[in-house]
Structures are given as structure tokens and as C-alpha cells.
Design a protein around this motif. Structure first.
Motif, PDB file in Angstrom:
ATOM      1  N   GLY A   1       1.835  -2.619  -8.025  1.00 44.60           N
ATOM      2  CA  GLY A   1       1.314  -3.246  -6.759  1.00 44.60           C
ATOM      3  C   GLY A   1       1.386  -4.661  -6.927  1.00 44.60           C
TER       4      GLY A   1
ATOM      5  N   ILE B   1      -6.024  -4.376   3.174  1.00 46.82           N
ATOM      6  CA  ILE B   1      -5.794  -3.253   3.813  1.00 46.82           C
ATOM      7  C   ILE B   1      -7.107  -2.779   4.512  1.00 46.82           C
ATOM      8  CG2 ILE B   1      -5.293  -0.865   3.270  1.00 46.82           C
ATOM      9  CD1 ILE B   1      -2.707  -2.961   2.828  1.00 46.82           C
TER      10      ILE B   1
ATOM     11  N   GLY C   1      -8.432  -0.134  -5.832  1.00 45.40           N
ATOM     12  CA  GLY C   1      -9.280  -0.528  -4.621  1.00 45.40           C
ATOM     13  C   GLY C   1      -9.251  -1.867  -4.684  1.00 45.40           C
TER      14      GLY C   1
ATOM     15  N   SER D   1       3.497  -7.442  -4.664  1.00 49.17           N
ATOM     16  CA  SER D   1       2.780  -8.233  -3.871  1.00 49.17           C
ATOM     17  C   SER D   1       3.435  -9.531  -3.396  1.00 49.17           C
ATOM     18  CB  SER D   1       1.341  -8.483  -4.108  1.00 49.17           C
ATOM     19  OG  SER D   1       0.581  -9.098  -3.464  1.00 49.17           O
TER      20      SER D   1
ATOM     21  N   LEU E   1       0.547   3.829  -2.972  1.00 55.79           N
ATOM     22  CA  LEU E   1       0.396   5.281  -2.796  1.00 55.79           C
ATOM     23  C   LEU E   1       1.569   6.372  -3.132  1.00 55.79           C
ATOM     24  CD1 LEU E   1      -1.436   5.046   0.564  1.00 55.79           C
ATOM     25  CD2 LEU E   1      -2.498   5.494  -1.487  1.00 55.79           C
TER      26      LEU E   1
ATOM     27  N   ALA F   1       0.644  -1.393  -0.110  1.00 57.76           N
ATOM     28  CA  ALA F   1       0.081  -0.031   0.070  1.00 57.76           C
ATOM     29  C   ALA F   1       0.867   1.275  -0.057  1.00 57.76           C
ATOM     30  CB  ALA F   1      -1.055  -0.084   1.299  1.00 57.76           C
TER      31      ALA F   1
ATOM     32  N   LEU G   1     -12.354   0.731   1.722  1.00 60.82           N
ATOM     33  CA  LEU G   1     -11.570   0.941   2.789  1.00 60.82           C
ATOM     34  C   LEU G   1     -12.507   1.313   3.918  1.00 60.82           C
ATOM     35  CD1 LEU G   1      -8.660   2.778   1.350  1.00 60.82           C
ATOM     36  CD2 LEU G   1      -8.656   0.452   1.956  1.00 60.82           C
TER      37      LEU G   1
ATOM     38  N   SER H   1      -1.449   0.354  -9.904  1.00 59.53           N
ATOM     39  CA  SER H   1      -1.929  -0.968  -9.165  1.00 59.53           C
ATOM     40  C   SER H   1      -1.002  -2.004 -10.028  1.00 59.53           C
ATOM     41  CB  SER H   1      -3.177  -1.071  -9.981  1.00 59.53           C
ATOM     42  OG  SER H   1      -4.193  -0.011  -9.451  1.00 59.53           O
TER      43      SER H   1
ATOM     44  N   LEU I   1      -5.984  -2.955  -3.119  1.00 61.27           N
ATOM     45  CA  LEU I   1      -6.028  -2.728  -1.620  1.00 61.27           C
ATOM     46  C   LEU I   1      -6.744  -3.762  -0.798  1.00 61.27           C
ATOM     47  CD1 LEU I   1      -6.488   1.192  -1.485  1.00 61.27           C
ATOM     48  CD2 LEU I   1      -4.016  -0.199  -1.521  1.00 61.27           C
ATOM     49  N   THR I   2      -7.782  -4.097  -1.552  1.00 57.09           N
ATOM     50  CA  THR I   2      -8.648  -5.159  -0.767  1.00 57.09           C
ATOM     51  C   THR I   2      -7.811  -6.510  -0.697  1.00 57.09           C
ATOM     52  OG1 THR I   2     -10.693  -3.976  -1.370  1.00 57.09           O
ATOM     53  CG2 THR I   2     -10.994  -6.411  -0.892  1.00 57.09           C
TER      54      THR I   2
ATOM     55  N   ILE J   1     -12.397   4.289  -4.406  1.00 53.14           N
ATOM     56  CA  ILE J   1     -11.069   3.728  -3.659  1.00 53.14           C
ATOM     57  C   ILE J   1     -11.484   3.532  -2.114  1.00 53.14           C
ATOM     58  CG2 ILE J   1      -8.686   4.466  -2.617  1.00 53.14           C
ATOM     59  CD1 ILE J   1      -8.245   5.699  -5.689  1.00 53.14           C
TER      60      ILE J   1
ATOM     61  N   GLU K   1      -4.831  -6.948  -0.776  1.00 50.43           N
ATOM     62  CA  GLU K   1      -3.871  -7.207   0.469  1.00 50.43           C
ATOM     63  C   GLU K   1      -4.230  -6.769   1.789  1.00 50.43           C
ATOM     64  OE1 GLU K   1      -0.640  -7.007  -0.095  1.00 50.43           O
ATOM     65  OE2 GLU K   1      -0.581  -7.758  -2.139  1.00 50.43           O
TER      66      GLU K   1
END
Length: 426
Positions: free
Chosen positions: A32, A300, A292, A36, A8, A4, A345, A29, A295-296, A341, A298
Motif C-alpha cells: 500500500g 479512508i 490501520g 500510494s 484488502l 484500500a 475507521l 501495508s 488506511l488513515t 483496524i 489515505e
């Protein structure tokens, strides 16, 4: 959490370099996925980009965009402005009040802050300058009033939130009515105070009922459109997507066959403009959804929820934290991107704290609407800057009081939820 931080950092670096937000989100993304610790095949990228916008409710966006284009192709917009002028043009700060009231009426038709700001700005800013208003004040007035378009229904950010969170778009629309009116009236009071303070002068006018009645009759078909949308959705006559189609058809039929001031040659241009704006919004939604999803994947949201709930379980303090997050996000992100996004979260945290998901969405949209006039990427600011030909520094200075009033309204809406939510229970 390491992934994350990486994505970011990459995202903000790309934004600083001027890379379009949708492309920045996609590139961040992909990096990322590569970094990962889990195996995430890159085939996910095109799959998520396509499936995230393969949604029937999102079809409401191009329809409402097209409605706004049809409105400005004919005389609907001018008739609404004429009625607003007859209603409030005679009071102190008349032209500033007309700008705000016209934006409130336009907000009930297009759902796009940028479209409303451009339409009202082209009409009102030159007129205000000719009457002695400061350029910065005129531009700030129109820009701040344009933010109401994403609060008063139909609202494109509310559609995006409804799709992302799985919440009733009709309830969101209904919840936005009173906050939108509250913000509009607050801005009008600020206009009155600033014009007295700066001694802007206009010819003294008196209220003319004959003119008011005449402009109302001439514009009543245009003024009915927001009511058709709201009552049609709340009455179960059509869905929000169908409401967009009905609104576009209504605007076309009224302008072409009743007012008879739309040429056939205007129609292709209206479709092209609506298509361009819709493509921009949908592309941002696709990139933000991919971001998003990363992030999900991972986990987060779960980590963030645990972090917040460990710090406090006080609902009002959590709402305060949410507002800070939304405000900062609005300074850097397009509203649709921020919603796509942040919803996955923060919505679990809101539900865990007992916050209604419709109310959570309303707060998010109202807060992000302020982002349209906050630097460095406030879209409405750049629109009025070009129309008024005013320096960016002067415009920022002029818009600060409007931001302050809208933040005050935001806290009223946040901590007195009954003001907004009671309509949804009727």
C-alpha cells in the motif's frame, strides 16, 4: 480508495494462502505504501511497528496471560471447576452446564478465549464423552463458552480497544460484566434444551449443600480473584495494567504458599507460555496498527464516514451496519487485529451518530467474540477439534445453534444499551 482495494485484496489473498495474519497485514501495508499517490517512506514500517506496541496499558496483556498460566499450574482451576460442578452439576445437562459456568469463572481471570477454551476443554470434553454426550455437542459447548472470556473482564480485546480508541479500560471492563453473564445464562438454557431434544442421559443427582459449601470454602480464594481485579480498578486502587500484575502475583502466592501445589519447576514454563501467547497478540496488534495507519493516511475513515452518513443518520440502522461489518470481520480476522483496524475507521462514524465510545467498544468486542466459533478461522473451534478429535464438518453443524443464540444476545445488548451501561454510571 484504490489503495484500500489493493491492500484488502492482497490481505485476503495472503490469508487464503495461509500466511500468518500479522505478516499478511505487514506485507499488504508495504504494498500500500508503494502504490500510494502520496510519498510514504518505508522507514515508517519499523517506526509504526515499534511505537504501536510501546504502550503501558498493553503490558496488562502478558500479566493476565501469566495469571492464567499460574492458575492452571496449580489447583486454582480445578477448585473453580469443582465449585461449578457442585453448583450446577446436579441439574439436567449438568456437565454441559458445568463447562459453561467454569468458563465464566475462568473468564474473570485470564481474559483469553483460547486459553479458557483449552483449559476447560481438557477437563470437560473427555468427561462429557464418557457420559454419553455427542462429541460434536461437547466440543461446541466448550468452544462457545470460551467466547465469554473476551466479554467478562478482564478482557484482552477490551484492553486493545481501550488503547486504540483512548477509552477508559475500567469502564469497558465494567460494561462487559452483565453482557458476559447474559451470554453465559443463554448458553446454559440452550444446553438444557439440546440435551432434552437429543436425550443425552446422565446419572440423576440432587443438590448437595454440604458439597457446595465445602467446594466454596476450598475455592474461595480462587473465586475472589475476579472481584479483586474489578473492584481494584473501579475503586481507583490500581490501573488495569497494575491489576494484571496484582492478579499474577496473587495467583502465584495462593497456588505456591496457600494451596502448596505449584512446583518451582512450573514457573519457568508458565512464563514461557505466557510470553509466547503475548508475543503472538502483540505482533498482530503491531501489524494491524500499521495497516490501520495506512488506511488513515489515505483518508479512508473520512471517506467511509461520509458514505455512511450520506446513506443514513439513524443511529439504530448504523448500529445494525456496524454489527454486520464486525460479524464478517470476525469470520476472517483475529479479534485484536479487527479492533486495531476497524476502530480508527468506524469510531468517528459512531461518535458522529451520538454513540458512546465505551458502548461502541462493547458491541465490537461482543460481536468479535462470536468470531471465535465462526468458520473459517474460529480459533476456539480448532482448539476443541483437537481435544475432542471430531471432524470439522460435524463441529460446524453442532456449533450453529450456539452462534444463533449469541447473535440474539448481541442484538439485545445492541438495542437495549441500559442493560450494559448502567453499571458504568454507579
Amino acid at each position: 480508495m484504490t489503495v484500500a482495494i489493493i491492500v484488502l485484496a492482497v490481505l485476503f489473498l495472503l490469508m487464503i494462502l495461509g500466511v500468518p495474519i500479522a505478516i499478511s497485514l505487514i506485507i499488504a501495508s508495504i504494498l500500500g505504501f508503494i502504490s500510494s499517490i502520496y510519498y510514504i517512506p518505508l522507514e515508517v514500517v519499523p517506526q509504526r511497528l515499534i511505537t504501536s506496541v510501546d504502550s503501558f496499558p498493553l503490558l496488562a496483556i502478558p500479566f493476565f496471560m501469566l495469571t492464567g498460566e499460574f492458575m492452571m499450574s496449580g489447583s486454582m482451576g480445578k477448585r473453580i471447576a469443582a465449585f461449578a460442578f457442585a453448583a450446577v452439576g446436579w441439574v439436567r445437562a449438568g456437565l454441559a452446564q458445568v463447562s459453561t459456568l467454569t468458563s465464566m469463572f475462568f473468564a474473570g481471570i485470564s481474559g483469553s478465549g483460547a486459553a479458557d477454551t483449552a483449559a476447560v476443554g481438557k477437563m470437560m470434553i473427555p468427561m462429557m464423552e464418557s457420559k454419553g454426550y455427542d462429541k460434536g455437542f461437547a466440543a461446541a459447548t466448550v468452544a462457545s463458552a470460551g467466547t465469554i472470556a473476551v466479554v467478562i473482564p478482564p478482557s484482552i480485546p477490551m484492553i486493545v480497544y481501550g488503547v486504540t480508541a483512548g477509552v477508559s479500560i475500567g469502564d469497558l471492563f465494567t460494561a462487559g460484566i452483565i453482557p458476559g453473564i447474559l451470554i453465559g445464562l443463554s448458553l446454559m438454557m440452550l444446553n438444557y434444551w439440546l440435551t432434552r431434544k437429543n436425550n443425552y442421559s446422565e446419572e440423576k443427582r440432587t443438590f448437595e449443600f454440604t458439597t457446595f459449601r465445602k467446594t466454596f470454602y476450598e475455592g474461595v480464594l480462587a473465586l475472589l480473584l475476579p472481584l479483586i481485579i474489578i473492584f481494584g480498578i473501579r475503586g481507583g486502587i490500581f490501573t488495569p495494567t497494575e491489576a494484571g500484575a496484582v492478579a499474577a502475583a496473587y495467583a502465584f502466592l495462593i497456588n505456591k504458599f496457600v494451596y502448596k501445589d505449584m512446583d518451582w519447576k512450573d514457573i519457568p514454563e508458565a512464563f514461557i507460555n505466557a510470553g509466547k501467547m503475548s508475543a503472538m497478540v502483540v505482533f498482530i496488534i503491531a501489524g494491524a496498527n500499521l495497516f490501520g495507519w495506512l488506511l488513515t493516511a489515505e483518508q479512508i475513515p473520512q471517506q467511509l464516514a461520509q458514505l455512511v452518513m450520506n446513506a443514513t443518520e439513524n443511529k439504530y440502522l448504523i448500529l445494525f451496519i456496524f454489527n454486520i461489518i464486525f460479524f464478517i470481520a470476525g469470520c476472517f480476522l483475529n479479534a485484536s487485529a479487527a479492533i486495531t483496524i476497524l476502530t480508527p475507521l468506524l469510531l468517528p462514524i459512531a461518535l458522529g451518530a451520538g454513540i458512546d465510545p465505551v458502548f461502541f467498544g462493547l458491541i465490537m468486542v461482543v460481536n468479535l467474540s462470536i468470531g471465535l466459533i465462526t468458520p473459517p478461522v474460529g480459533l476456539d473451534l480448532f482448539i476443541v477439534k483437537g481435544i475432542a478429535d471430531v471432524s470439522y464438518d460435524k463441529l460446524i453443524k453442532a456449533v450453529i445453534p450456539f452462534i444463533a443464540v449469541m447473535v440474539f444476545d448481541l442484538f439485545i445488548i445492541t438495542y437495549f444499551p441500559a442493560i450494559s451501561m448502567f453499571l458504568t454510571t454507579l
